[in-house]
Design a protein around this motif. Structure first.
Motif, PDB file in Angstrom:
ATOM      1  N   LEU A   1       0.836  -1.195   0.000  1.00 53.10           N
ATOM      2  CA  LEU A   1       0.000   0.000   0.000  1.00 53.10           C
ATOM      3  C   LEU A   1       0.873   1.247   0.000  1.00 53.10           C
ATOM      4  CD1 LEU A   1      -2.704  -1.127   2.573  1.00 53.10           C
ATOM      5  CD2 LEU A   1      -2.865  -1.072   0.085  1.00 53.10           C
ATOM      6  N   SER A   2       2.072   1.117  -0.511  1.00 56.34           N
ATOM      7  CA  SER A   2       3.015   2.234  -0.520  1.00 56.34           C
ATOM      8  C   SER A   2       3.145   2.782  -1.945  1.00 56.34           C
ATOM      9  CB  SER A   2       4.388   1.754  -0.036  1.00 56.34           C
ATOM     10  OG  SER A   2       5.056   1.067  -1.065  1.00 56.34           O
ATOM     11  N   PRO A   3       3.747   3.947  -2.089  1.00 55.74           N
ATOM     12  CA  PRO A   3       3.993   4.491  -3.427  1.00 55.74           C
ATOM     13  C   PRO A   3       4.931   3.621  -4.272  1.00 55.74           C
ATOM     14  CG  PRO A   3       4.241   6.203  -1.764  1.00 55.74           C
ATOM     15  CD  PRO A   3       4.097   4.896  -1.046  1.00 55.74           C
TER      16      PRO A   3
ATOM     17  N   PRO B   1       9.982  -6.828  -4.829  1.00 55.56           N
ATOM     18  CA  PRO B   1      10.546  -8.179  -4.728  1.00 55.56           C
ATOM     19  C   PRO B   1      10.563  -8.600  -3.256  1.00 55.56           C
ATOM     20  CG  PRO B   1      12.208  -6.592  -5.458  1.00 55.56           C
ATOM     21  CD  PRO B   1      10.926  -5.845  -5.314  1.00 55.56           C
ATOM     22  N   LEU B   2      10.653  -9.897  -3.004  1.00 54.37           N
ATOM     23  CA  LEU B   2      10.488 -10.448  -1.661  1.00 54.37           C
ATOM     24  C   LEU B   2      11.324  -9.751  -0.590  1.00 54.37           C
ATOM     25  CD1 LEU B   2       9.174 -12.481   0.210  1.00 54.37           C
ATOM     26  CD2 LEU B   2      10.939 -14.130  -0.436  1.00 54.37           C
ATOM     27  N   GLU B   3      12.598  -9.569  -0.826  1.00 52.79           N
ATOM     28  CA  GLU B   3      13.464  -8.960   0.192  1.00 52.79           C
ATOM     29  C   GLU B   3      12.996  -7.540   0.543  1.00 52.79           C
ATOM     30  OE1 GLU B   3      18.040  -7.548   0.434  1.00 52.79           O
ATOM     31  OE2 GLU B   3      17.717  -9.646  -0.189  1.00 52.79           O
ATOM     32  N   ARG B   4      12.688  -6.742  -0.459  1.00 51.65           N
ATOM     33  CA  ARG B   4      12.203  -5.374  -0.209  1.00 51.65           C
ATOM     34  C   ARG B   4      10.818  -5.398   0.437  1.00 51.65           C
ATOM     35  NH1 ARG B   4      12.825  -0.864  -0.377  1.00 51.65           N
ATOM     36  NH2 ARG B   4      11.884   0.006  -2.222  1.00 51.65           N
ATOM     37  N   TYR B   5      10.000  -6.389   0.066  1.00 45.65           N
ATOM     38  CA  TYR B   5       8.674  -6.527   0.665  1.00 45.65           C
ATOM     39  C   TYR B   5       8.788  -6.827   2.160  1.00 45.65           C
ATOM     40  CZ  TYR B   5       3.944  -8.288   1.495  1.00 45.65           C
ATOM     41  OH  TYR B   5       2.689  -8.498   1.992  1.00 45.65           O
ATOM     42  N   GLN B   6       9.724  -7.698   2.526  1.00 46.20           N
ATOM     43  CA  GLN B   6       9.923  -8.012   3.938  1.00 46.20           C
ATOM     44  C   GLN B   6      10.400  -6.783   4.710  1.00 46.20           C
ATOM     45  OE1 GLN B   6      12.476 -11.409   3.323  1.00 46.20           O
ATOM     46  NE2 GLN B   6      10.777 -12.844   3.625  1.00 46.20           N
TER      47      GLN B   6
ATOM     48  N   SER C   1       9.067  -2.315   8.491  1.00 46.30           N
ATOM     49  CA  SER C   1       8.905  -0.886   8.769  1.00 46.30           C
ATOM     50  C   SER C   1       7.458  -0.550   9.126  1.00 46.30           C
ATOM     51  CB  SER C   1       9.381  -0.038   7.580  1.00 46.30           C
ATOM     52  OG  SER C   1       8.496  -0.146   6.501  1.00 46.30           O
ATOM     53  N   ARG C   2       6.497  -1.207   8.500  1.00 53.40           N
ATOM     54  CA  ARG C   2       5.081  -0.981   8.833  1.00 53.40           C
ATOM     55  C   ARG C   2       4.790  -1.445  10.271  1.00 53.40           C
ATOM     56  NH1 ARG C   2       2.047   2.298   6.892  1.00 53.40           N
ATOM     57  NH2 ARG C   2       0.230   0.998   7.110  1.00 53.40           N
ATOM     58  N   ARG C   3       5.362  -2.582  10.661  1.00 51.99           N
ATOM     59  CA  ARG C   3       5.149  -3.076  12.029  1.00 51.99           C
ATOM     60  C   ARG C   3       5.724  -2.109  13.053  1.00 51.99           C
ATOM     61  NH1 ARG C   3       6.818  -8.456   9.736  1.00 51.99           N
ATOM     62  NH2 ARG C   3       4.863  -9.390   9.102  1.00 51.99           N
ATOM     63  N   LYS C   4       6.886  -1.545  12.751  1.00 55.15           N
ATOM     64  CA  LYS C   4       7.494  -0.570  13.656  1.00 55.15           C
ATOM     65  C   LYS C   4       6.619   0.662  13.784  1.00 55.15           C
ATOM     66  CE  LYS C   4      12.323  -1.829  12.990  1.00 55.15           C
ATOM     67  NZ  LYS C   4      13.597  -1.443  12.390  1.00 55.15           N
ATOM     68  N   GLU C   5       6.059   1.133  12.672  1.00 56.72           N
ATOM     69  CA  GLU C   5       5.158   2.285  12.681  1.00 56.72           C
ATOM     70  C   GLU C   5       3.921   2.014  13.525  1.00 56.72           C
ATOM     71  OE1 GLU C   5       4.141   3.442   8.693  1.00 56.72           O
ATOM     72  OE2 GLU C   5       6.247   3.684   8.130  1.00 56.72           O
TER      73      GLU C   5
END
Length: 136
Positions: free
Chosen positions: A112-114, A119-124, A129-133
């Protein structure tokens, strides 16, 4: 100087190549920021195709009978922030199936980002980062 063709996007879930463009809402590229699209059918409109702008919403329509195939519609997908043409997606798969095909065949995951698909590594990284937020 020759005029450049206008470009519009179709973001519906079902689109058949032999369907007329008049069956769809046509979205200008500058509107993507408002609708948060990460995939679409891209259509270059010839100069003789007339558009009617909606008075209430951010899209156009047309009465033109030409089909998506005749107009050369091609899927585009936002991958890591950049739009990429992916003609292999359609008409083999309907737009509502693209997220599954991208995940299973290309190992790209929707966000849901711009950035769109990642790819998998960037998705993880994105999920961490979303969990931290959310924890804050």
């Amino acid at each position: 100087m020759e005029k450049k063709n206008r470009v519009r996007y179709i973001t519906c879930g079902v689109a058949n190549p032999d369907e007329p463009i008049s069956n769809f809402r046509l979205i200008a590229g500058c509107t993507f920021g408002y609708i948060h699209a990460e995939d679409a059918l891209r259509v270059e409109l010839p100069p003789d195709l007339k558009l009617t702008q909606s008075k209430w919403d951010r899209y156009s329509t047309t009465d033109d009978p030409r089909t998506l195939r005749q107009l050369g519609a091609v899927p585009v997908v936002k991958v890591d922030g950049k739009w990429k043409r992916m003609p292999e997606l359609w008409p083999a798969h309907q737009p509502h199936q693209w997220h599954e095909v991208l995940r299973e065949e290309k190992r790209l995951y929707g966000t849901l980002s711009p950035c769109g698909y990642l790819p998998l590594e960037r998705y993880q990284e994105y999920l961490r980062s979303r969990r931290k937020e959310e924890a804050v």
